[in-house]
Each structure stands twice: as structure tokens, then as C-alpha cells.
Design a protein around this motif. Structure first.
Motif, short mmCIF file in Angstrom:
data_model
loop_
_atom_site.label_atom_id
_atom_site.label_comp_id
_atom_site.label_asym_id
_atom_site.label_seq_id
_atom_site.Cartn_x
_atom_site.Cartn_y
_atom_site.Cartn_z
N PRO A 400 -7.38 -13.78 -4.15
CA PRO A 400 -7.69 -12.74 -5.21
C PRO A 400 -8.35 -11.54 -4.82
O PRO A 400 -7.90 -10.33 -5.45
N GLU A 401 -9.38 -11.86 -4.00
CA GLU A 401 -9.91 -10.21 -3.58
C GLU A 401 -9.05 -9.57 -2.99
O GLU A 401 -8.86 -8.17 -3.17
N PHE A 402 -8.16 -9.82 -1.90
CA PHE A 402 -6.98 -8.92 -1.55
C PHE A 402 -6.25 -8.52 -2.54
O PHE A 402 -5.92 -7.30 -2.50
N GLU A 403 -5.79 -9.29 -3.52
CA GLU A 403 -4.90 -8.87 -4.45
C GLU A 403 -5.21 -7.84 -5.39
O GLU A 403 -4.73 -6.93 -5.80
N SER A 404 -6.72 -7.91 -5.82
CA SER A 404 -7.38 -6.99 -6.62
C SER A 404 -7.56 -5.57 -5.73
O SER A 404 -7.28 -4.57 -6.48
N LYS A 405 -7.65 -5.64 -4.53
CA LYS A 405 -7.93 -4.28 -3.77
C LYS A 405 -6.57 -3.71 -3.57
O LYS A 405 -6.59 -2.52 -3.58
N LEU A 406 -5.49 -4.46 -3.42
CA LEU A 406 -4.06 -4.14 -3.09
C LEU A 406 -3.52 -3.40 -4.49
O LEU A 406 -3.23 -2.30 -4.66
N LEU A 428 -8.51 -1.86 3.68
CA LEU A 428 -7.64 -3.21 3.79
C LEU A 428 -7.14 -3.40 5.27
O LEU A 428 -6.88 -4.43 5.84
N MET A 429 -6.94 -2.11 5.88
CA MET A 429 -6.49 -2.27 7.26
C MET A 429 -7.23 -2.78 8.36
O MET A 429 -7.18 -2.91 9.29
N ALA A 430 -8.71 -2.60 7.98
CA ALA A 430 -9.76 -2.80 8.78
C ALA A 430 -9.62 -4.26 9.41
O ALA A 430 -10.12 -4.76 10.37
N GLU A 431 -9.16 -5.48 8.45
CA GLU A 431 -9.17 -6.92 8.66
C GLU A 431 -7.77 -6.84 9.96
O GLU A 431 -6.91 -6.25 9.41
N PRO A 432 -8.01 -7.39 11.22
CA PRO A 432 -6.94 -7.45 12.01
C PRO A 432 -5.77 -8.24 11.29
O PRO A 432 -4.56 -8.24 11.83
N THR A 433 -6.08 -9.14 10.41
CA THR A 433 -4.91 -9.97 9.90
C THR A 433 -4.12 -9.15 8.97
O THR A 433 -2.98 -9.61 8.58
N GLN A 435 -2.83 -6.20 9.67
CA GLN A 435 -2.31 -5.15 10.35
C GLN A 435 -0.73 -5.15 10.07
O GLN A 435 -0.20 -3.96 9.92
N ASN A 436 -0.20 -6.24 9.75
CA ASN A 436 1.09 -6.22 9.67
C ASN A 436 1.62 -6.76 8.29
O ASN A 436 2.57 -7.31 8.18
N ASN A 437 0.61 -6.72 7.38
CA ASN A 437 0.95 -7.10 6.00
C ASN A 437 2.23 -6.53 5.46
O ASN A 437 1.95 -5.19 5.24
N LEU A 438 3.14 -6.99 5.01
CA LEU A 438 4.26 -6.35 4.45
C LEU A 438 3.73 -5.53 3.22
O LEU A 438 4.47 -4.42 2.82
N GLU A 439 3.01 -5.97 2.18
CA GLU A 439 2.71 -5.24 1.23
C GLU A 439 2.11 -3.97 1.30
O GLU A 439 2.06 -2.93 0.89
N LEU A 440 1.02 -3.84 2.69
CA LEU A 440 0.37 -2.93 3.19
C LEU A 440 1.24 -1.91 3.77
O LEU A 440 1.07 -0.79 3.83
N VAL A 441 2.19 -2.48 4.37
CA VAL A 441 3.22 -1.42 4.94
C VAL A 441 3.95 -0.61 3.80
O VAL A 441 4.29 0.52 4.06
N LYS A 442 4.44 -1.28 2.83
CA LYS A 442 4.99 -0.73 1.82
C LYS A 442 4.13 0.14 0.94
O LYS A 442 4.42 1.42 0.79
N ALA A 443 2.72 -0.09 1.08
CA ALA A 443 1.87 0.92 0.57
C ALA A 443 1.72 2.21 1.16
O ALA A 443 1.59 3.28 0.44
N LYS A 444 1.75 2.14 2.47
CA LYS A 444 1.63 3.21 3.31
C LYS A 444 2.84 4.01 3.32
O LYS A 444 2.77 5.22 3.14
N LEU A 445 4.09 3.31 3.14
CA LEU A 445 5.21 4.28 2.81
C LEU A 445 5.25 5.01 1.50
O LEU A 445 5.50 6.25 1.37
N LEU A 446 4.86 4.09 0.54
CA LEU A 446 4.68 4.97 -0.78
C LEU A 446 3.61 6.14 -0.79
O LEU A 446 3.77 7.26 -1.50
N LEU A 447 2.57 5.88 -0.17
CA LEU A 447 1.45 6.91 0.10
C LEU A 447 1.96 8.13 0.93
O LEU A 447 1.70 9.46 0.41
N ARG A 448 2.65 8.05 1.95
CA ARG A 448 3.38 9.16 2.56
C ARG A 448 4.40 9.73 1.61
O ARG A 448 4.21 11.28 1.79
N LYS A 449 5.04 9.10 0.90
CA LYS A 449 6.13 9.68 -0.07
C LYS A 449 5.26 10.60 -1.05
O LYS A 449 5.68 11.69 -1.34
#
Length: 458
Positions: A400-406, A428-433, A435-449
Motif C-alpha cells: 500500500p505504501e509503494f502504491e500510494s507513492k507510485l 522510490l528508486m532509492a530502494e535497491p529492490t 531498481q528494476n520495478n516494471l512500473e517505475l521503468v514505465k514511469a521513467k519513460l512517461l516522465l522522459r516523454k
């Protein structure tokens, strides 16, 4: 035999509950599944069914037999008493009836309990239960090979004991012995092993064992006619009950085959796993649990249906609490289908916490429980696991905490609040676990766009 419905009054969390059980016109399979949080009342329903069915087993054994009673602790808080009523459909053998006419036997009986020092109008009604049990006793009196219905309950605390090296107690394995501890103990490798060994000893005495046949193979293969006779002798001597158990286990666990008792260098039960011979004790807990469960159902069916060429088609009622216990998700996906394929005439009433159990099988009846309330669910067949978790089990698919921040991150990107988005992404990326989270990878792409879009407009 199958249960058509159960009605509870003041049992557990339920003040009044009336439930039809599969098969129904809308859900033609033989499987009913209850889902819900711990403490929602799933086990209370199975226990109520167990109490009712225990009276049929008791009166099948003796005319005035007594089953289990409702415990005072099972009565709804504030109520003076409770009742459990079941409606059962059973097609009794033709020879049981005086006019030799077979018919569907719809019966119902009620178990009642009044608290000490209280008064209610609740009374147990067992006339139909006694009548149905009497029909089966009459049938057994006329034909000792008549089939009997399986009735078994496998609780969460089902036991899988190590296989004994020595058998110190003699047991009987007569037809009615199939009901021994069928509603109280769950699975027990010890009794299963003792039964299996006794049947295999008889099988080996009447034919040629696999070990002897393998020893004769090099000598007999030069004389094909002799080799063919030896194989036919072995096949004809195969024990029908053991064959049923081996077949059931192989259907559920195709990587396991040739279950047998080894006597040297010590007494143990062996099985071939992917071509390698292992002691059953070497299997994983999940493998042992499933083998014990499936083997016990098949063993009891084999004992109760001595005249059937294939005892696995015998009928009955099987209750399993938390059926997904110890099972890998890939096994959970296939479990309902394999229950139906292996035991096609048994009615299964299950509880589970696994979304895979209800999303990967057609035509099953699913009830969701929540604090004493119950709801029949539409078919979940074909739904993805996340949808079932959210819509049926009211469980988030992420922390739930990760979901809220995402969600905050995605909102910041959508609102073009780029500095806030970068800050949230760094957190969110500060947590080593992560680093390869698919939702965060998508968020990075959206942010770059979003950054590129802003750059092109500036």
C-alpha cells in the motif's frame, strides 16, 4: 450422493444462511469454492457440513449411531441455540426398494443444539438420515460388493506423517473401514502406507512383481512368446485398488510414477520422479501433501467401490479446507480441473486464499464471505490474478505504501509537475529492490516523454 443445500441458523458468524451448492443449473461443475479473509466463516461452513454428514456415517455403521454435535462455542453470540440443516440428493440402488424401482432420493435432516440453561424450539430431525442409512445397510446385506458414497473432510491441520519402517499394529481394511477418521483426521501417510503394503503384498502373491519381471526380462526376451505370457500374467494380477491410487497420483503429478513399496535395504515407499527412484520421504512438503491428499481420496474410493472396474468414478462428498496449502501456483491453477478429471462423480466443497483457484476453472460456484455476509460471485474464469485480488479478495496487488507513492508520481507526471515527479522517482528508486520495478521503468519513460514535450514547446 451430493449436498444440494445447507442452511445454518446461529452458527459461527451466521444468524441465518441458506446456500445451494454446486452443481446448480448456472454452475454445472461439482465444485463449490468459498473465499474470504481469515475469520470470515469459511471453516465454520465446512465444520457444519462435517457435523451433519457424521450422522449419516454413524447410522450407516449402526442403526442408532451418533455423530458429532454442535459445540456451544459454535453458537452465535447472544443466541440461545443453533441448527444445521442439509438437503441431500442420493440415487439409491434399485434393489434397496421393495418395489425394485430406482429413484432419486431427496432427503434432509437437521442437527440442533440449545445452550445449557436456555430454551428454544430447535430440535434435531434425523428421520431421513436414518432412512437413507438403512437403505444402504439393506443394500450391503443383499450384496457385499455394493458401492458406498465417499464422505471425507480434510482440515487445514491435515497430517502428513513419515512412513513407518515397521508396522506394529494390525488393521482391517474392509469396506466400511474407508470411513475411519474420514471426518476428523485428514491425511495420514502411516495408514495409507499400511493399506498400500497389504494390497501390494496380495498383488505380488497372485502375480509377478515388477522386480521379478525385470530380473526375468534378459532371459525371456529371447523367447517373445514366453515374455508376452509373463507380461499378461503380471497385468491380469494388478490390484484394481492400487491401480486406482497410482492412476490418481499420476494424473495430478505427472512427474511422479510407479508408486510402490521397497523392502530392501529397508522398508520404505518409493516413487519414480522424472525417471529417478526416490524415497517418498525425500519429496518436498508440497509434493507429499498433494500425494497424501489425492492418494487418500483414491484409497477410500477404492475401498468403498470394490466392484467397480475403475473406483475413481465412485461418487461422494469431499470437503477440503485451504486446498491451496503448500501448493506451487502452477499446481493451484490446475487443481480444480484435475479434481474434476480424476474424480468426476465426487462433489468438492473447498476453501481457498488463492486467486488462481477461481480464475482458472470454468463453471465452478464461488462464494465470497465477509464478516458473516456472503455473496455469490459471477464467474471469474479468464480473469487475471490482479483483477481477482482487487475485485474479489479486496487485496491490493502491491504494498500500500509503494502504491500510494507510485500514484503520486504518476499524478505529478500527468500534471506536468516535473520537479516533484523527479523527487518522487528518486525516493522510490532509492530502494535497491525497486531498481528494476516494471512500473517505475514505465514511469521513467512517461516522465522522459513529458520532458521532451515541454522542451519542444519552449
Amino acid at each position: 450422493m451430493e449436498i444440494k443445500s445447507i442452511t445454518l441458523k446461529n452458527i459461527g458468524l451466521f444468524e441465518h444462511l441458506e446456500l445451494p451448492l454446486a452443481p446448480t443449473p448456472q454452475n454445472p461443475s461439482n465444485i463449490t469454492v468459498f473465499v474470504g479473509n481469515n475469520g470470515a466463516g469459511k471453516t465454520s461452513i465446512l465444520n457444519a457440513l462435517t457435523i451433519s454428514l457424521s450422522w449419516f456415517i454413524a447410522r450407516l455403521s449402526t442403526e442408532k449411531g451418533h455423530g458429532s454435535y454442535i459445540a456451544e462455542d459454535d453458537i452465535l453470540n447472544g443466541a440461545n441455540g443453533a441448527t444445521i440443516k442439509v438437503q441431500v440428493c442420493d440415487s439409491v440402488e434399485t434393489s434397496v426398494y421393495p418395489d425394485n424401482t430406482a429413484r432419486d432420493n431427496d432427503v434432509q435432516w437437521t442437527i440442533a443444539k440449545t445452550k445449557k440453561g436456555r430454551k428454544t424450539n430447535y430440535n434435531s430431525q434425523l428421520t431421513d438420515c436414518s432412512r437413507l442409512a438403512s437403505y444402504y445397510r439393506n443394500a450391503l446385506s443383499q450384496d457385499a460388493q455394493v458401492s458406498l458414497p465417499l464422505i471425507a473432510f480434510y482440515p487445514v491441520e491435515r497430517v502428513v506423517l513419515d512412513i513407518p519402517l515397521k508396522i506394529r499394529t494390525k488393521h482391517t481394511f474392509l469396506q466400511l473401514d474407508a470411513y475411519e477418521s474420514s471426518l476428523s483426521q485428514g491425511v495420514d501417510f502411516r495408514r495409507f502406507f499400511e493399506w498400500f503394503r497389504e494390497r501390494e503384498d496380495a498383488e505380488n502373491e497372485s502375480g509377478i512383481s515388477d522386480e521379478v519381471l525385470n530380473q526375468l526380462k534378459p532371459l525371456a526376451e529371447t523367447h517373445q512368446d514366453i515374455w508376452q505370457v509373463l507380461k499378461e500374467l503380471q497385468a491380469s494380477a494388478k490390484d484394481r485398488q492400487l491401480t486406482a491410487v497410482r492412476t490418481a497420483i499420476r494424473r495430478f503429478m505427472p512427474h511422479l510414477d510407479n508408486l510402490r513399496v521397497r523392502r530392501k535395504p529397508c522398508l520404505y515407499m518409493a516413487v519414480d520422479k522424472n525417471g529417478e527412484t526416490l524415497n517418498v520421504a525425500q519429496l518436498s512438503q508440497g509434493e507429499k501433501s498433494l500425494m497424501a491428499l489425492v492418494g487418500d481420496i483414491a484409497r477410500r474410493l477404492a475401498m468403498l467401490n470394490p466392484a467397480l472396474e475403475n473406483p475413481l468414478i465412485g461418487d461422494g462428498i469431499v470437503l477440503i479446507d485451504e486446498v491451496d496449502l503448500h501448493l506451487h501456483p502452477s499446481w493451484q491453477r490446475r487443481l480444480c480441473d484435475r479434481l474434476l478429471d480424476t474424480f468426476p462423480n465426487c462433489q468438492f466443497i473447498l476453501t481457498t486464499h488463492s486467486p488462481l483457484m477461481i480464475s482458472d476453472c470454468k463453471n465452478i460456484l464461488v462464494y465470497a464471505l465477509n464478516n458473516g455476509k456472503i455473496q455469490e460471485l459471477p464467474s471469474q474464469y479468464g480473469q487475471d490474478v490482479n483483477t481477482v485480488l482487487l475485485d474479489v479478495m479486496d487485496t491490493s496487488i502491491r504494498d500500500p505504501e509503494f502504491e500510494s507513492k507510485l500514484n503520486d508520481l504518476l499524478d505529478a507526471i500527468q500534471d506536468s509537475n516535473l520537479s516533484q515527479a523527479h523527487q518522487l522517482l528518486r525516493e522510490l528508486m532509492a530502494e535497491p529492490t525497486h531498481q528494476n520495478n516494471l512500473e517505475l521503468v514505465k514511469a521513467k519513460l512517461l516522465l522522459r516523454k513529458q520532458e521532451l514535450r515541454h522542451a519542444s514547446h519552449s
